[in-house]
Design an enzyme around this catalytic site. Structure first.
Site, PDB file in Angstrom:
ATOM      1  N   ARG A 224       4.173   1.210   4.021  1.00 34.37           N
ATOM      2  CA  ARG A 224       4.497   0.642   5.327  1.00 34.37           C
ATOM      3  C   ARG A 224       4.527   1.778   6.353  1.00 34.37           C
ATOM      4  O   ARG A 224       4.934   2.902   6.033  1.00 34.37           O
ATOM      5  CB  ARG A 224       5.872  -0.053   5.307  1.00 34.37           C
ATOM      6  CG  ARG A 224       5.921  -1.367   4.547  1.00 34.37           C
ATOM      7  CD  ARG A 224       5.137  -2.481   5.264  1.00 34.37           C
ATOM      8  NE  ARG A 224       5.226  -3.760   4.582  1.00 34.37           N
ATOM      9  CZ  ARG A 224       4.327  -4.227   3.703  1.00 34.37           C
ATOM     10  NH1 ARG A 224       3.264  -3.498   3.391  1.00 34.37           N
ATOM     11  NH2 ARG A 224       4.493  -5.415   3.152  1.00 34.37           N
ATOM     12  N   HIS A 272      -4.824  -1.674   7.311  1.00 28.40           N
ATOM     13  CA  HIS A 272      -3.947  -2.357   6.340  1.00 28.40           C
ATOM     14  C   HIS A 272      -4.774  -3.182   5.345  1.00 28.40           C
ATOM     15  O   HIS A 272      -4.588  -4.399   5.195  1.00 28.40           O
ATOM     16  CB  HIS A 272      -2.927  -3.247   7.080  1.00 28.40           C
ATOM     17  CG  HIS A 272      -1.720  -3.567   6.234  1.00 28.40           C
ATOM     18  ND1 HIS A 272      -0.438  -3.609   6.756  1.00 28.40           N
ATOM     19  CD2 HIS A 272      -1.590  -3.865   4.917  1.00 28.40           C
ATOM     20  CE1 HIS A 272       0.424  -3.923   5.795  1.00 28.40           C
ATOM     21  NE2 HIS A 272      -0.270  -4.082   4.658  1.00 28.40           N
TER      22      HIS A 272
HETATM   23  P1  NAP Z   1       7.726  -2.222  -6.601  1.00 29.66           P
HETATM   24  O1  NAP Z   1       7.100  -2.681  -7.873  1.00 29.66           O
HETATM   25  O2  NAP Z   1       8.972  -2.876  -6.136  1.00 29.66           O
HETATM   26  O3  NAP Z   1       7.954  -0.647  -6.746  1.00 29.66           O
HETATM   27  C1  NAP Z   1       8.688   0.069  -5.833  1.00 29.66           C
HETATM   28  C2  NAP Z   1       8.942   1.465  -6.399  1.00 29.66           C
HETATM   29  O4  NAP Z   1       9.636   2.233  -5.417  1.00 29.66           O
HETATM   30  C3  NAP Z   1       9.821   1.444  -7.649  1.00 29.66           C
HETATM   31  O5  NAP Z   1       9.362   2.409  -8.571  1.00 29.66           O
HETATM   32  C4  NAP Z   1      11.189   1.846  -7.110  1.00 29.66           C
HETATM   33  O6  NAP Z   1      12.014   2.504  -8.072  1.00 29.66           O
HETATM   34  C5  NAP Z   1      10.790   2.811  -6.015  1.00 29.66           C
HETATM   35  N1  NAP Z   1      11.840   2.953  -5.008  1.00 29.66           N
HETATM   36  C6  NAP Z   1      12.355   2.015  -4.188  1.00 29.66           C
HETATM   37  N2  NAP Z   1      13.319   2.529  -3.397  1.00 29.66           N
HETATM   38  C7  NAP Z   1      13.429   3.826  -3.754  1.00 29.66           C
HETATM   39  C8  NAP Z   1      14.257   4.892  -3.310  1.00 29.66           C
HETATM   40  N3  NAP Z   1      15.184   4.718  -2.338  1.00 29.66           N
HETATM   41  N4  NAP Z   1      14.115   6.080  -3.899  1.00 29.66           N
HETATM   42  C9  NAP Z   1      13.204   6.269  -4.886  1.00 29.66           C
HETATM   43  N5  NAP Z   1      12.386   5.300  -5.344  1.00 29.66           N
HETATM   44  C10 NAP Z   1      12.505   4.104  -4.779  1.00 29.66           C
HETATM   45  O7  NAP Z   1       6.689  -2.352  -5.385  1.00 29.66           O
HETATM   46  P2  NAP Z   1       5.086  -2.395  -5.466  1.00 29.66           P
HETATM   47  O8  NAP Z   1       4.617  -3.745  -5.852  1.00 29.66           O
HETATM   48  O9  NAP Z   1       4.628  -1.235  -6.278  1.00 29.66           O
HETATM   49  O10 NAP Z   1       4.729  -2.182  -3.925  1.00 29.66           O
HETATM   50  C11 NAP Z   1       5.198  -1.074  -3.195  1.00 29.66           C
HETATM   51  C12 NAP Z   1       5.002  -1.296  -1.709  1.00 29.66           C
HETATM   52  O11 NAP Z   1       3.625  -1.178  -1.376  1.00 29.66           O
HETATM   53  C13 NAP Z   1       5.380  -2.684  -1.213  1.00 29.66           C
HETATM   54  O12 NAP Z   1       6.775  -2.809  -0.991  1.00 29.66           O
HETATM   55  C14 NAP Z   1       4.580  -2.813   0.067  1.00 29.66           C
HETATM   56  O13 NAP Z   1       5.347  -2.393   1.176  1.00 29.66           O
HETATM   57  C15 NAP Z   1       3.414  -1.851  -0.137  1.00 29.66           C
HETATM   58  N6  NAP Z   1       2.116  -2.553  -0.217  1.00 29.66           N
HETATM   59  C16 NAP Z   1       1.157  -2.248   0.716  1.00 29.66           C
HETATM   60  C17 NAP Z   1      -0.068  -2.865   0.647  1.00 29.66           C
HETATM   61  C18 NAP Z   1      -1.162  -2.510   1.617  1.00 29.66           C
HETATM   62  O14 NAP Z   1      -2.194  -3.183   1.658  1.00 29.66           O
HETATM   63  N7  NAP Z   1      -1.035  -1.449   2.378  1.00 29.66           N
HETATM   64  C19 NAP Z   1      -0.320  -3.813  -0.357  1.00 29.66           C
HETATM   65  C20 NAP Z   1       0.672  -4.090  -1.265  1.00 29.66           C
HETATM   66  C21 NAP Z   1       1.899  -3.449  -1.195  1.00 29.66           C
HETATM   67  P3  NAP Z   1      12.526   1.730  -9.399  1.00 29.66           P
HETATM   68  O15 NAP Z   1      11.289   1.461 -10.208  1.00 29.66           O
HETATM   69  O16 NAP Z   1      13.421   2.672 -10.053  1.00 29.66           O
HETATM   70  O17 NAP Z   1      13.163   0.461  -8.894  1.00 29.66           O
HETATM   71  C1  GLV Z   2       0.840  -5.985   1.809  1.00 32.80           C
HETATM   72  O1  GLV Z   2       1.065  -5.146   2.615  1.00 32.80           O
HETATM   73  C2  GLV Z   2       1.776  -6.450   0.830  1.00 32.80           C
HETATM   74  O2  GLV Z   2       2.961  -6.100   0.931  1.00 32.80           O
HETATM   75  O3  GLV Z   2       1.359  -7.180  -0.080  1.00 32.80           O
END
Ligand code: NAP
Ligand code: GLV
Length: 309
Positions: A224, A272
């Site tokens: 983000r 994005h």
């Molecule tokens: P996820 O499975 O919830 O993973 C989040 C990771 O971040 C976990 O490993 C978590 O630790 C870690 N984390 C959270 N808060 C933290 C902190 N304060 N300190 C250290 N580590 C922390 O999320 P995801 O599915 O991988 O997605 C991640 C993000 O990518 C989404 O929230 C979204 O904003 C972004 N995204 C962007 C796009 C795009 O097109 N640009 C697409 C999809 C997603 P733990 O494992 O220990 O809980």
């Molecule tokens: C895209 O940014 C998502 O959070 O899936």
């Protein structure tokens, strides 16, 4: 089962068609068409819904977000007290790997420099850089970050990862918690951000954290825009401590035409698109979870609203 959709910026017809095929006994409404007149539903499929949506749907058993990040919903003044379920991978991890691998390799193999000399009609070789000098640090080792870390390891780069809780990923040096962030940054040259946006991670990539990275650092932000303090990134690039950045996400989207990022030759911008929601995979995942809830089973991907992801 009654399902209502409230998905901003989304053409709803293909979603209705695919959900109807996956859940033939369900009935569907599009809240954005009928608004407060929409009859109460059991489940919601949402993307960036307004507060009035949840206020006018008091019977929901759960809301399914058609994205991984739920920061827009958790920013509402009154977050609904129902399970809020996010997409788990659903085809996004493979896209993130493509995007990050492309950005890393383009930087590491200096393709921009080769493109410049080729355009000038120059046959100019460059001394190869060493992988060992480009350790990749992945912030966030969840559904997406863990996959990116594993694949970058398979590319033979040194890989580090940082998460909230302790993780074990073969070949990846893992760090966890605020107390280990500095050690992680100090050994990272290419910083990849795949954190959720929460109060703890907002503006985490700032002058202090960027300065802790190895000299000649490179930033890839695919999470983000608000993780990054824009002025601090520009200053770090100006000082050459950071060599450049590939940015897919921004504080304001679309990125305003006057924003300084557009003018920096060291910043690559995409709109994005690093991992877009894939409808078929998402419908399959969400419909499966709705049926599991109806059978009284527990499901994964439920957001912990206290921790913000
Ligand atoms: P996820 O499975 O919830 O993973 C989040 C990771 O971040 C976990 O490993 C978590 O630790 C870690 N984390 C959270 N808060 C933290 C902190 N304060 N300190 C250290 N580590 C922390 O999320 P995801 O599915 O991988 O997605 C991640 C993000 O990518 C989404 O929230 C979204 O904003 C972004 N995204 C962007 C796009 C795009 O097109 N640009 C697409 C999809 C997603 P733990 O494992 O220990 O809980
Ligand atoms: C895209 O940014 C998502 O959070 O899936």
């Amino acid at each position: 089962m009654k399902i209502t959709f409230c998905c901003a910026d989304t053409r709803i017809e293909p979603w209705l068609r695919d959900f109807s095929a996956a859940l033939p006994d369900a009935t569907f409404t599009d809240w954005l068409t009928t608004r407060e007149a929409t009859p109460p539903a059991d489940y919601a499929v949402v993307w960036a819904p307004p507060q009035t949506f949840f206020d006018s749907q008091p019977s929901l058993k759960a809301a399914f977000n058609i994205g991984a990040g739920v920061n827009a919903i958790l920013a509402l003044p009154r977050v609904p007290v129902i399970p809020l379920v996010r997409l788990e991978d659903a085809g996004m991890a493979a896209q993130m790997v493509d995007y990050v691998a492309h950005a890393v390799l383009r930087h590491f193999r200096e393709f921009d420099a080769f493109e410049t000399t080729a355009k000038a009609g120059e046959w100019k070789k460059r001394r190869p850089l060493k992988r060992v000098d480009f350790p990749i640090g992945v912030l966030g080792l969840g559904a997406l970050g863990s996959h990116v870390a594993k694949v970058m390891k398979a590319f033979d780069f040194p890989v580090l990862g940082w998460s909230n809780s302790r993780k074990h990923i073969e070949g990846v040096r893992t760090f966890h918690g605020a107390g280990q962030l500095d050690a992680f940054l100090a050994q990272t040259r290419v910083l990849v951000c795949l954190l959720p946006l929460t109060p703890e991670t907002d503006s985490l990539i700032n002058a202090a954290t960027l300065n802790k990275l190895l000299p000649g650092a490179y930033l890839i932000n695919v999470a983000r825009g608000a993780h990054v303090v824009d002025a601090d990134l520009l200053a770090a690039i100006e000082s050459a401590h950071v060599a450049g950045a590939t940015l897919d996400v921004f504080r304001t989207e679309p990125l305003p035409p006057e924003h300084a990022f557009w003018k920096s030759p060291k910043i690559t911008i995409t709109p994005h698109i690093s991992a877009v929601t894939l409808r078929e995979e998402s419908v399959e995942q969400i419909a499966g979870k709705m049926l599991a809830l109806e059978r009284g089973e527990t499901i994964s991907g439920v957001v912990n609203t206290n921790r913000g992801y």
